[in-house]
Design a protein around this motif. Structure first.
Motif, PDB file in Angstrom:
ATOM      1  N   GLY A 228       0.800  -1.217   0.000  1.00 11.77           N
ATOM      2  CA  GLY A 228       0.000   0.000   0.000  1.00 11.77           C
ATOM      3  C   GLY A 228       0.833   1.267   0.000  1.00 11.77           C
ATOM      4  N   GLU A 229       0.147   2.357   0.118  1.00 10.49           N
ATOM      5  CA  GLU A 229       0.768   3.680   0.036  1.00 10.49           C
ATOM      6  C   GLU A 229       1.547   4.011   1.304  1.00 10.49           C
ATOM      7  N   SER A 230       2.692   4.628   1.120  1.00  8.17           N
ATOM      8  CA  SER A 230       3.523   5.034   2.253  1.00  8.17           C
ATOM      9  C   SER A 230       2.861   6.167   3.031  1.00  8.17           C
ATOM     10  N   SER A 231       2.945   6.068   4.355  1.00  5.72           N
ATOM     11  CA  SER A 231       2.428   7.147   5.217  1.00  5.72           C
ATOM     12  C   SER A 231       3.551   7.799   6.018  1.00  5.72           C
ATOM     13  N   LEU A 232       4.808   7.477   5.684  1.00  2.65           N
ATOM     14  CA  LEU A 232       5.942   7.948   6.481  1.00  2.65           C
ATOM     15  C   LEU A 232       5.993   9.464   6.557  1.00  2.65           C
ATOM     16  N   ASP A 233       5.965  10.133   5.418  1.00  4.23           N
ATOM     17  CA  ASP A 233       6.086  11.597   5.418  1.00  4.23           C
ATOM     18  C   ASP A 233       4.935  12.251   6.179  1.00  4.23           C
ATOM     19  N   LYS A 234       3.729  11.709   6.004  1.00  5.37           N
ATOM     20  CA  LYS A 234       2.555  12.267   6.669  1.00  5.37           C
ATOM     21  C   LYS A 234       2.682  12.154   8.187  1.00  5.37           C
ATOM     22  N   LEU A 235       3.096  10.979   8.663  1.00  2.00           N
ATOM     23  CA  LEU A 235       3.240  10.774  10.102  1.00  2.00           C
ATOM     24  C   LEU A 235       4.347  11.653  10.687  1.00  2.00           C
ATOM     25  N   MET A 236       5.457  11.761   9.988  1.00  6.06           N
ATOM     26  CA  MET A 236       6.546  12.606  10.468  1.00  6.06           C
ATOM     27  C   MET A 236       6.103  14.055  10.559  1.00  6.06           C
ATOM     28  N   ARG A 237       5.384  14.509   9.555  1.00  7.00           N
ATOM     29  CA  ARG A 237       4.917  15.900   9.548  1.00  7.00           C
ATOM     30  C   ARG A 237       3.890  16.149  10.646  1.00  7.00           C
ATOM     31  N   ASP A 238       2.949  15.242  10.802  1.00  3.38           N
ATOM     32  CA  ASP A 238       1.863  15.459  11.769  1.00  3.38           C
ATOM     33  C   ASP A 238       2.360  15.467  13.212  1.00  3.38           C
ATOM     34  N   TYR A 239       3.443  14.716  13.509  1.00  2.00           N
ATOM     35  CA  TYR A 239       3.895  14.585  14.890  1.00  2.00           C
ATOM     36  C   TYR A 239       5.285  15.177  15.125  1.00  2.00           C
ATOM     37  N   GLY A 240       5.813  15.871  14.134  1.00  2.00           N
ATOM     38  CA  GLY A 240       7.098  16.543  14.322  1.00  2.00           C
ATOM     39  C   GLY A 240       8.264  15.608  14.522  1.00  2.00           C
ATOM     40  N   ILE A 241       8.207  14.413  13.923  1.00  4.52           N
ATOM     41  CA  ILE A 241       9.307  13.447  14.025  1.00  4.52           C
ATOM     42  C   ILE A 241      10.373  13.832  13.009  1.00  4.52           C
ATOM     43  N   LYS A 242      11.605  13.984  13.455  1.00  2.00           N
ATOM     44  CA  LYS A 242      12.644  14.571  12.604  1.00  2.00           C
ATOM     45  C   LYS A 242      13.371  13.555  11.729  1.00  2.00           C
ATOM     46  N   TYR A 243      13.340  12.285  12.124  1.00  2.00           N
ATOM     47  CA  TYR A 243      14.084  11.288  11.343  1.00  2.00           C
ATOM     48  C   TYR A 243      13.161  10.157  10.923  1.00  2.00           C
ATOM     49  N   GLY A 244      13.285   9.753   9.660  1.00  2.00           N
ATOM     50  CA  GLY A 244      12.509   8.635   9.157  1.00  2.00           C
ATOM     51  C   GLY A 244      13.269   7.902   8.068  1.00  2.00           C
ATOM     52  N   SER A 245      12.911   6.663   7.860  1.00  2.00           N
ATOM     53  CA  SER A 245      13.569   5.865   6.827  1.00  2.00           C
ATOM     54  C   SER A 245      12.602   4.818   6.310  1.00  2.00           C
ATOM     55  N   ARG A 246      12.686   4.544   5.012  1.00  2.00           N
ATOM     56  CA  ARG A 246      11.897   3.482   4.389  1.00  2.00           C
ATOM     57  C   ARG A 246      12.811   2.302   4.098  1.00  2.00           C
ATOM     58  N   LEU A 247      12.374   1.122   4.504  1.00  2.00           N
ATOM     59  CA  LEU A 247      13.161  -0.081   4.275  1.00  2.00           C
ATOM     60  C   LEU A 247      12.501  -0.939   3.208  1.00  2.00           C
ATOM     61  N   PRO A 248      13.294  -1.521   2.312  1.00  2.00           N
ATOM     62  CA  PRO A 248      12.727  -2.381   1.269  1.00  2.00           C
ATOM     63  C   PRO A 248      12.403  -3.774   1.804  1.00  2.00           C
ATOM     64  N   PHE A 249      11.531  -4.458   1.090  1.00  2.00           N
ATOM     65  CA  PHE A 249      11.280  -5.865   1.359  1.00  2.00           C
ATOM     66  C   PHE A 249      12.372  -6.652   0.658  1.00  2.00           C
ATOM     67  N   GLU A 250      13.143  -7.406   1.434  1.00  2.00           N
ATOM     68  CA  GLU A 250      14.294  -8.134   0.887  1.00  2.00           C
ATOM     69  C   GLU A 250      14.063  -9.629   1.108  1.00  2.00           C
ATOM     70  N   THR A 251      13.940 -10.380   0.012  1.00  2.00           N
ATOM     71  CA  THR A 251      13.605 -11.802   0.128  1.00  2.00           C
ATOM     72  C   THR A 251      14.693 -12.582   0.858  1.00  2.00           C
ATOM     73  N   GLY A 252      15.951 -12.198   0.697  1.00  2.00           N
ATOM     74  CA  GLY A 252      17.029 -12.914   1.376  1.00  2.00           C
ATOM     75  C   GLY A 252      16.928 -12.818   2.887  1.00  2.00           C
ATOM     76  N   ILE A 253      16.577 -11.641   3.382  1.00  2.00           N
ATOM     77  CA  ILE A 253      16.402 -11.460   4.817  1.00  2.00           C
ATOM     78  C   ILE A 253      15.201 -12.266   5.308  1.00  2.00           C
ATOM     79  N   ARG A 254      14.140 -12.245   4.529  1.00  2.00           N
ATOM     80  CA  ARG A 254      12.947 -12.998   4.920  1.00  2.00           C
ATOM     81  C   ARG A 254      13.258 -14.486   5.033  1.00  2.00           C
ATOM     82  N   GLU A 255      14.035 -15.019   4.096  1.00  2.00           N
ATOM     83  CA  GLU A 255      14.412 -16.434   4.141  1.00  2.00           C
ATOM     84  C   GLU A 255      15.314 -16.713   5.345  1.00  2.00           C
TER      85      GLU A 255
END
Length: 288
Positions: A226-253
Motif C-alpha cells: 500500500g501507500e507510504s504514510s511515512l512523510d505524513k506521520l513525520m509531519r503530523d507529529y514533528g518526528i525529525k528522522y525517518g527511513s523506508r526499508l525495502p522488502f528483501e527476500t534474502g532477509i525474509r528467508e
C-alpha cells in the motif's frame, strides 16, 4: 557459582540477595535502570510490522559500533528474539552468590534476555494476565546487571498495553523508535502508538517504515503493501528522522531459518539502510 533458571509459575525469586517484596523489586528496578545511559524502546502498536527484526538488527549493528548492548525481549506472550538469533537453546543463568540474572550473549558485546528461555515447555502458551507480565518485567530488570551495558533495547509487543505502560513508567530518559508499514490500517494504529509515546514522555527519535517497497530485478519499484504514510506521520507529529526499508527476500528467508545475524553483513539495499539507521541512533545515544 551459577545455576540455570526456569519458570514453573508466576515470577518469584528469593535466592541470594534478591528483593523479597514487590515494592523492593520495583525500587531496585528503577535503581538499576538509572545506571544505564540509554533505553531504546522499539514499538509500533501494530503487529507484523517487523519490530523484532528491527530490534535484533539494530542491536547487532550497535554492538558492532562498540556499544555493549542488551536486547530485552518484552513481547512475553509472542517471543521471537531467540528464534531470530538462532539461540533457542541458550541458557539463562543466575548467580548463586548474588541472585542476579546473567543473560546469554550472541557476541561479546551483544546480550539478550527472553522469557522463552525460562519456560519449562516452549510450545505451551504463556497464560499470564497483564499484572503478572508487568511483574516479570520489574523483577527481571531488578535482577539484571544493567550497569554493564551502554544501551538496553526493548522489543515490545503490539498495542499499548501493560508492558509498554510499565516500562514507560519506570525507565528514565527513555527513547522510542516507532516501526510502521505501508497502508492505512498500519497508519491508523501507529498514530495511536505515537500519541501514547507523547503522553508517557517517550522521546520518539525516529520512525521506520518497514517493507515499504520491493525492488524488482529489472529495477522497477513496487509498493507491495500500500501507500507510504511515512512523510505524513513525520509531519503530523514533528518526528525529525525517518527511513523506508525495502522488502528483501534474502532477509525474509534468513528469518525463517533463524539465521538473521548471519546475513546482516551482506551488502544489499536493506542492510545498507539498516546501517544508516544505526549510525543515526548511535549519534543520538552517544551525544551527551
Amino acid at each position: 557459582m551459577t545455576s540455570g533458571l526456569r519458570l514453573t509459575g508466576p515470577p518469584e525469586r528469593k535466592a541470594g540477595k534478591t528483593p523479597s517484596s514487590y515494592d523492593e523489586y520495583l525500587r531496585k528496578a528503577v535503581e538499576n535502570a538509572s545506571a544505564v545511559h540509554n533505553h531504546l524502546m522499539v514499538f509500533s502498536g501494530k503487529g507484523g510490522v517487523g519490530k523484532s527484526f528491527l530490534s535484533a538488527s539494530i542491536s547487532y549493528f550497535l554492538s558492532r559500533r562498540g556499544l555493549r548492548v542488551l536486547l530485552y525481549d518484552a513481547d512475553e506472550t509472542g517471543s521471537s528474539i531467540p528464534f531470530l538469533l538462532g539461540a533457542l537453546d541458550a541458557e539463562v543463568l543466575v548467580s548463586q552468590r548474588t541472585g542476579r540474572i546473567l543473560p546469554p550473549s550472541k557476541f561479546s558485546s551483544y546480550y539478550f534476555l527472553s522469557i522463552e528461555h525460562l519456560l519449562p515447555e516452549p510450545r505451551v502458551p504463556l497464560l499470564w494476565e497483564g499484572a503478572l507480565r508487568s511483574r516479570f518485567l520489574i523483577e527481571t530488570l531488578s535482577l539484571l546487571p544493567l550497569e554493564n551495558f551502554d544501551v538496553v533495547v526493548y522489543d515490545l509487543p503490539p498495542g499499548t498495553g501493560d508492558e509498554l505502560i510499565t516500562l514507560s513508567q519506570i525507565l528514565p530518559s527513555k527513547k522510542g523508535l516507532v516501526i510502521s508499514s505501508p497502508g492505512r490500517l498500519a497508519e491508523r494504529v501507529v498514530r495511536k502508538a505515537i500519541v501514547f509515546a507523547m503522553k508517557f514522555g517517550v522521546e520518539v527519535i525516529g520512525l521506520i517504515e518497514n517493507m515499504s517497497y520491493y525492488k524488482c530485478p529489472n529495477g522497477n519499484i513496487i509498493s507491495l503493501f500500500g501507500e507510504s504514510s511515512l512523510d505524513k506521520l513525520m509531519r503530523d507529529y514533528g518526528i525529525k528522522y525517518g527511513s523506508r526499508l525495502p522488502f528483501e527476500t534474502g532477509i525474509r528467508e534468513a528469518i525463517d531459518k533463524g539465521k538473521l545475524i548471519e546475513v546482516l553483513e551482506e551488502k544489499n539495499e536493506l542492510t545498507l539502510k539498516l546501517g544508516e539507521i544505526t549510525d543515526y541512533i548511535y549519534s543520538v545515544l552517544t551525544q551527551r
